[in-house]
Design a protein around this motif. Structure first.
Motif, PDB file in Angstrom:
ATOM      1  N   ILE A 164       0.839  -1.204   0.000  1.00 34.25           N
ATOM      2  CA  ILE A 164       0.000   0.000   0.000  1.00 34.25           C
ATOM      3  C   ILE A 164       0.874   1.253   0.000  1.00 34.25           C
ATOM      4  N   LYS A 165       1.919   1.242   0.808  1.00 32.82           N
ATOM      5  CA  LYS A 165       2.810   2.401   0.863  1.00 32.82           C
ATOM      6  C   LYS A 165       3.570   2.579  -0.448  1.00 32.82           C
ATOM      7  N   LEU A 166       3.968   1.466  -1.076  1.00 29.39           N
ATOM      8  CA  LEU A 166       4.661   1.548  -2.364  1.00 29.39           C
ATOM      9  C   LEU A 166       3.764   2.138  -3.447  1.00 29.39           C
ATOM     10  N   HIS A 167       2.450   1.966  -3.282  1.00 33.48           N
ATOM     11  CA  HIS A 167       1.497   2.515  -4.250  1.00 33.48           C
ATOM     12  C   HIS A 167       0.946   3.866  -3.797  1.00 33.48           C
ATOM     13  N   ASN A 168       1.714   4.549  -2.958  1.00 37.19           N
ATOM     14  CA  ASN A 168       1.389   5.912  -2.517  1.00 37.19           C
ATOM     15  C   ASN A 168       0.079   5.997  -1.746  1.00 37.19           C
ATOM     16  N   GLY A 169      -0.219   4.962  -0.968  1.00 34.50           N
ATOM     17  CA  GLY A 169      -1.382   5.024  -0.097  1.00 34.50           C
ATOM     18  C   GLY A 169      -1.228   6.135   0.930  1.00 34.50           C
ATOM     19  N   LEU A 170      -2.326   6.824   1.223  1.00 36.40           N
ATOM     20  CA  LEU A 170      -2.314   7.971   2.127  1.00 36.40           C
ATOM     21  C   LEU A 170      -3.263   7.733   3.294  1.00 36.40           C
ATOM     22  N   ASN A 171      -3.025   8.454   4.395  1.00 33.40           N
ATOM     23  CA  ASN A 171      -3.924   8.421   5.560  1.00 33.40           C
ATOM     24  C   ASN A 171      -4.220   6.985   5.995  1.00 33.40           C
ATOM     25  N   ILE A 172      -3.180   6.185   6.092  1.00 34.96           N
ATOM     26  CA  ILE A 172      -3.340   4.767   6.414  1.00 34.96           C
ATOM     27  C   ILE A 172      -3.721   4.600   7.887  1.00 34.96           C
ATOM     28  N   LYS A 173      -4.807   3.856   8.116  1.00 43.46           N
ATOM     29  CA  LYS A 173      -5.259   3.563   9.478  1.00 43.46           C
ATOM     30  C   LYS A 173      -5.464   2.056   9.606  1.00 43.46           C
ATOM     31  N   GLU A 174      -5.048   1.520  10.737  1.00 50.12           N
ATOM     32  CA  GLU A 174      -5.132   0.077  10.948  1.00 50.12           C
ATOM     33  C   GLU A 174      -5.965  -0.225  12.187  1.00 50.12           C
ATOM     34  N   SER A 175      -6.749  -1.286  12.125  1.00 52.07           N
ATOM     35  CA  SER A 175      -7.492  -1.769  13.290  1.00 52.07           C
ATOM     36  C   SER A 175      -7.302  -3.278  13.371  1.00 52.07           C
ATOM     37  N   PHE A 176      -7.228  -3.783  14.603  1.00 46.42           N
ATOM     38  CA  PHE A 176      -6.840  -5.174  14.822  1.00 46.42           C
ATOM     39  C   PHE A 176      -7.920  -5.921  15.607  1.00 46.42           C
ATOM     40  N   SER A 177      -8.353  -7.038  15.055  1.00 44.31           N
ATOM     41  CA  SER A 177      -9.262  -7.950  15.756  1.00 44.31           C
ATOM     42  C   SER A 177      -8.877  -9.365  15.331  1.00 44.31           C
ATOM     43  N   GLU A 178      -9.828 -10.170  14.862  1.00 46.62           N
ATOM     44  CA  GLU A 178      -9.458 -11.494  14.363  1.00 46.62           C
ATOM     45  C   GLU A 178      -8.608 -11.380  13.106  1.00 46.62           C
ATOM     46  N   GLN A 179      -8.876 -10.342  12.330  1.00 43.97           N
ATOM     47  CA  GLN A 179      -8.060  -9.998  11.177  1.00 43.97           C
ATOM     48  C   GLN A 179      -7.622  -8.545  11.305  1.00 43.97           C
ATOM     49  N   VAL A 180      -6.762  -8.132  10.401  1.00 44.82           N
ATOM     50  CA  VAL A 180      -6.338  -6.735  10.361  1.00 44.82           C
ATOM     51  C   VAL A 180      -7.136  -6.022   9.279  1.00 44.82           C
ATOM     52  N   ARG A 181      -7.679  -4.872   9.616  1.00 47.28           N
ATOM     53  CA  ARG A 181      -8.341  -4.031   8.618  1.00 47.28           C
ATOM     54  C   ARG A 181      -7.474  -2.804   8.377  1.00 47.28           C
ATOM     55  N   ILE A 182      -7.213  -2.523   7.105  1.00 49.91           N
ATOM     56  CA  ILE A 182      -6.423  -1.352   6.727  1.00 49.91           C
ATOM     57  C   ILE A 182      -7.312  -0.429   5.904  1.00 49.91           C
ATOM     58  N   ASP A 183      -7.505   0.790   6.374  1.00 44.84           N
ATOM     59  CA  ASP A 183      -8.238   1.815   5.626  1.00 44.84           C
ATOM     60  C   ASP A 183      -7.230   2.831   5.108  1.00 44.84           C
ATOM     61  N   PHE A 184      -7.415   3.279   3.873  1.00 41.17           N
ATOM     62  CA  PHE A 184      -6.438   4.188   3.282  1.00 41.17           C
ATOM     63  C   PHE A 184      -7.040   4.898   2.081  1.00 41.17           C
ATOM     64  N   LEU A 185      -6.345   5.934   1.636  1.00 44.18           N
ATOM     65  CA  LEU A 185      -6.677   6.625   0.397  1.00 44.18           C
ATOM     66  C   LEU A 185      -5.684   6.171  -0.664  1.00 44.18           C
ATOM     67  N   LEU A 186      -6.197   5.834  -1.841  1.00 43.39           N
ATOM     68  CA  LEU A 186      -5.359   5.279  -2.898  1.00 43.39           C
ATOM     69  C   LEU A 186      -5.517   6.099  -4.175  1.00 43.39           C
ATOM     70  N   PRO A 187      -4.417   6.643  -4.720  1.00 49.40           N
ATOM     71  CA  PRO A 187      -4.518   7.356  -5.998  1.00 49.40           C
ATOM     72  C   PRO A 187      -5.189   6.483  -7.055  1.00 49.40           C
ATOM     73  N   ILE A 188      -6.113   7.072  -7.796  1.00 45.82           N
ATOM     74  CA  ILE A 188      -6.907   6.306  -8.756  1.00 45.82           C
ATOM     75  C   ILE A 188      -6.026   5.544  -9.745  1.00 45.82           C
ATOM     76  N   SER A 189      -4.927   6.150 -10.154  1.00 49.93           N
ATOM     77  CA  SER A 189      -4.060   5.507 -11.144  1.00 49.93           C
ATOM     78  C   SER A 189      -3.390   4.244 -10.615  1.00 49.93           C
ATOM     79  N   HIS A 190      -3.368   4.066  -9.285  1.00 49.51           N
ATOM     80  CA  HIS A 190      -2.699   2.907  -8.692  1.00 49.51           C
ATOM     81  C   HIS A 190      -3.655   1.751  -8.398  1.00 49.51           C
ATOM     82  N   VAL A 191      -4.957   1.949  -8.604  1.00 47.15           N
ATOM     83  CA  VAL A 191      -5.922   0.907  -8.236  1.00 47.15           C
ATOM     84  C   VAL A 191      -5.666  -0.408  -8.970  1.00 47.15           C
ATOM     85  N   PRO A 192      -5.554  -0.428 -10.312  1.00 46.32           N
ATOM     86  CA  PRO A 192      -5.384  -1.724 -11.000  1.00 46.32           C
ATOM     87  C   PRO A 192      -4.124  -2.473 -10.574  1.00 46.32           C
TER      88      PRO A 192
END
Length: 221
Positions: free
Chosen positions: A154-182
């Motif tokens: 995610i960081k290599l693809h210029n993800g921004l405002n990365i937030k993590e939450s931890f429970s049974e799995q890890v959830r990562i919320d972030f902003l992703l430049p549109i050009s990096h989605v594919p």
């Protein structure tokens, strides 16, 4: 400097000229309403100042709305030179307020123009810059075993405002430049053997991606 660059955050500089104190405060504003709110906030912060001189440029390139005011200084000696520095900087979506506390010595017309120009120049040169980009709000759930590798992707693809939450799995919320989605989708699928994918929640038209720029000070001369 590219016209899609904006201040990354609010930033202030301070200078003194013949006992007058000048505080230049600059920040991002993506509408005239935001610029006016910023200006009103500075005026409230420095309610006892002699002058709070505003200037702003909303938009970028050939599509801009520009405004300035002398706020009680002699006509053309404060707002106009500050706006001239903004327009010459290449920054868009920018608001600037130069606060003056009068020190008892008049600066004269030329002295005022120089003082306000220098204060504006100092703010424009010093403020951290960011690139205005279109992004998707995205999220990803993953097992702990591949969490760190996915975070690096995610960081290599210029993800921004990365937030993590931890429970049974890890959830990562972030902003992703549109050009990096594919490309990120493909790499996440490969890493997880096709078990995971990035969930695209909604498109956000503007986000700020910090950049490092070597300022060409001759631009402001």
């Amino acid at each position: 400097m590219s016209g899609n660059l904006v201040p990354a955050s609010r930033f202030s500089t301070e200078s003194w000229v013949k006992n007058s104190r000048f505080i230049a405060t600059i920040g991002p504003a993506f509408s005239v309403t935001e610029a006016r709110e910023f200006i009103a906030g500075i005026a409230q912060d420095y309610i006892d100042a002699t002058h709070n001189v505003p200037a702003y440029v909303i938009g970028s390139g050939t599509s801009i709305t520009a405004h300035s005011s002398d706020n009680g200084e002699p006509s053309g000696t404060a707002g106009k030179p500050a706006l001239s520095i903004l327009l010459g900087s290449g920054l868009g979506d920018t608001v600037l307020v130069i606060t003056r506390f009068f020190g008892g010595t008049k600066l004269g017309t030329g002295g005022l123009v120089k003082a306000y120009s220098n204060a504006a120049r100092s703010a424009v040169e010093g403020v951290p810059k960011a690139k205005k980009i279109s992004v998707h709000q995205a999220s990803l759930k993953c097992p702990y075993s591949i969490y760190e590798r996915l975070l690096r992707l995610i960081k290599l693809h210029n993800g921004l405002n990365i937030k993590e939450s931890f429970s049974e799995q890890v959830r990562i919320d972030f902003l992703l430049p549109i050009s990096h989605v594919p490309s990120l989708q493909a790499e996440v699928s490969e890493l997880s053997s096709g078990q995971l994918s990035v969930i695209i929640q909604k498109e956000i038209l503007v986000a700020l991606q910090p950049v490092n720029i070597a300022e060409d000070k001759s631009r402001y001369a």
